[in-house]
Motif scaffolding. Structure first.
Motif: not given
Length: 569
Positions: A114-122, A142-146, A164-167, A209-214
């Motif tokens: 499930d991907y969302s565009p990044l409107p300001t990431y050029m 993000f996706f819950s590892l549970r 400590k937390f993922n973003v 989980a976020t980014l690659g792990p997500a």
């Protein structure tokens, strides 16, 4: 008597590698009705994808309209062609431009992706026709590892963030502004982290989980939903060939040889050869080795070697997804993506000279690093210099700003290892680094004078949208430029690193591996960094590596199952 393990299996589609390419190819083949097996040589799944930002670059994707972004596959093709030129075959380049959006729609319909565009990431190169100022680079959320159950214990766990937390990517961008909105977001994310008492009491990392792990977690959940087996600790030892067709492979499962027949074909998605010193020294420019890469440990070129055993052709073996990296005292290698663009910093070689636009795309920084090295200036390693103002206000790599983590709170090994050097004055810093103090002071004086008026006539830092993305908008007239004038001064050692290599098996527009003769090797496909990059020796935008990995895994699976054309599914 013990139970004799089965050593012969038949499937339709055998996939080697459990990163974005491998698991995408597995999901697609299963959706098309195939019996699928995924094998992974490492004891954990996810590969280099799990160490990445998880972003994909998809021109003309179906979600852009929701954000008011106009784009098309044709504009994506125009941009890619203008950037890459003739170095990649036109059919293969067109296949990516035209079918990447198709891949994304398919995966979002038939998996947990499930991907969302990044409107300001050029895109990275605004001077190229077809450029877009946002919306092609996309965040996996993000996706819950549970949701993985016991399989969460086997995802790669060597992703290291600043907190400590993922973003997510948007959350990280917000936090980087360090304004009221950023502090409020940080408070909410930290509160959510600490309120997850079951995980805190069990000593687990953030289960959000976020980014690659997500992305990896989403794909692994998709395999679990479909009962697609994933065998860990299972390298491919040999490809099986009957006549002129690849028909399967010999794998070694927990030390036991197994013969796998693959009726439709084999997809090699084992990553690049970043961790293979011998291959890097054979194919790439010196100085080079395996100690500067941020790729996963399993990126040793296994799939490339298997293809070579059948006479496969290669391309772009001298190239990589370059990025400056820094080596932690414990041996971890981390990519330096954002910290080099904040005001109050410069990259200098060991002659005390600037040699690049520090804020430009990370691939180009390393290319400039090599060019400086070839001129005899000693740029490998180079140093990111910054002053006390920078140290107080901005993160550099994994190191939090001084307002949150003082120098006294930093591990002493950061300094004793040579990763960080600190001195009260620029001459003292130069002496500690073995750099000519007069040259360094002249470099900084010139940079400071230009920074105060917001211009960099030497390298154009801050002139592009990309440069200003990771900068500080509170600093004017140029958010990338600020003088280094407040002691103490710092230097971070930076290597000529990469996210993984780009060179690999030459493939056609269907992901089929090509023989040196130019003919396809029937039944053998490659995707991801095992294949020669469709992006050539360039980096069009954030997510180009994972976007192309998933797209050609999708195309390869469809071709193997007789679905060559554009999907309407």
């Amino acid at each position: 008597m013990g139970v004799r393990l089965q050593t012969e299996y038949e499937v339709d589609w055998l996939v080697a590698g459990s990163g974005a390419a491998g698991m995408t190819g597995a999901v697609v083949a299963h959706q098309l009705g195939g019996a699928v097996l995924v094998v992974e040589k490492e004891p954990r799944y996810g590969g280099t994808t799990c160490k990445s930002g998880g972003v994909i670059w998809i021109p003309g994707n179906h979600r852009q309209a929701e954000f008011g972004i106009g784009d098309s596959a044709e504009e994506g093709w125009q941009y890619l062609k203008g950037l890459i030129g003739e170095s990649v075959s036109e059919p293969r380049l067109r296949a990516y431009a035209q079918r990447a959006s198709e891949m994304l729609a398919f995966m979002m319909a038939h998996s947990h992706v499930d991907y969302s565009p990044l409107p300001t990431y050029m895109d990275y190169y605004e001077e190229v026709d077809g450029y877009k100022s946002g919306g092609r680079s996309m965040d996996p959320g993000f996706f819950s590892l549970r949701r993985l159950g016991d399989e969460a214990d086997f995802i790669r766990d060597d992703f290291h963030g600043l907190l400590k937390f993922n973003v997510t990517v948007p959350e990280g961008r917000c936090l980087g502004d360090m304004n009221a909105a950023a502090y409020w977001l940080g408070f909410r994310l930290l509160l959510r982290y600490w309120l997850d008492l079951p995980s805190r009491l069990r000593g687990k990392t953030d289960q959000r989980a976020t980014l690659g792990p997500a992305l990896v977690a989403r794909l692994r959940r998709s395999l679990l939903d479909r009962d697609i087996p994933l065998w860990l600790n299972t390298p491919i030892r040999e490809l099986l060939v009957e006549g002129d067709r690849v028909t399967g492979a010999i794998v070694e499962r927990d030390g036991i040889p197994c013969r796998i027949t693959a009726r439709k074909g084999v997809l090699l998605a084992t990553g690049g050869f970043s961790k293979n010193t011998a291959m890097r020294q054979q194919y790439q420019q010196a100085p080079i080795g395996a100690e500067w890469t941020a790729a996963a440990t399993g990126a040793t070129g296994d799939g490339i070697t298997l293809g070579l055993s059948l006479g496969a052709d290669l391309d772009f073996m001298g190239s990589a997804w370059w990025s400056p990296t820094y080596r932690m005292p414990d041996g971890r290698v981390l990519a330096l993506i954002a910290g080099k663009a904040y005001p109050g910093s410069v990259l200098i070689n060991r002659q005390g000279l600037r040699f690049t636009n520090e804020a430009q795309p990370y691939e180009d920084v390393v290319k400039d690093q090599y060019a400086s090295e070839l001129r005899g200036e000693g740029a490998i390693p180079c140093y990111l210099l910054f002053d006390a103002t920078y140290r107080q206000n901005y993160p550099v790599g994994h190191i939090k700003p001084g307002k949150f983590t003082s120098d006294a709170s930093l591990p002493e090994e950061l300094f004793s290892s040579g990763l960080l050097t600190r001195a009260d004055t620029l001459p003292a810093l130069a002496e500690a680094l073995g750099i000519d103090a007069v040259a360094l002071e002249a470099t900084i004086n010139r940079f400071n004078a230009n920074a105060r008026v917001g211009k960099d006539p030497d390298f154009g830092r801050g002139d592009s949208e990309h440069d200003r993305y990771y900068a500080d908008p509170k600093i004017q007239p140029n958010p990338c430029l600020g003088p280094l004038e407040t002691g103490p001064y710092y230097a971070m050692r930076c290597e000529a690193g990469d996210l993984d290599t780009k060179g690999g098996l030459l493939c056609d527009e269907f992901g089929r591996v090509l023989h040196e003769s130019g003919k396809e090797i029937t039944g053998l496909y490659a995707a991801g960094n095992t294949s020669a990059a469709v992006m050539g020796d360039t980096y069009p935008g954030a997510g180009a590596t994972i976007g192309s990995a998933m797209t050609f895994a999708y195309i390869a699976a469809r071709h193997a199952f007789g679905h060559d054309g554009v999907s309407n599914e």
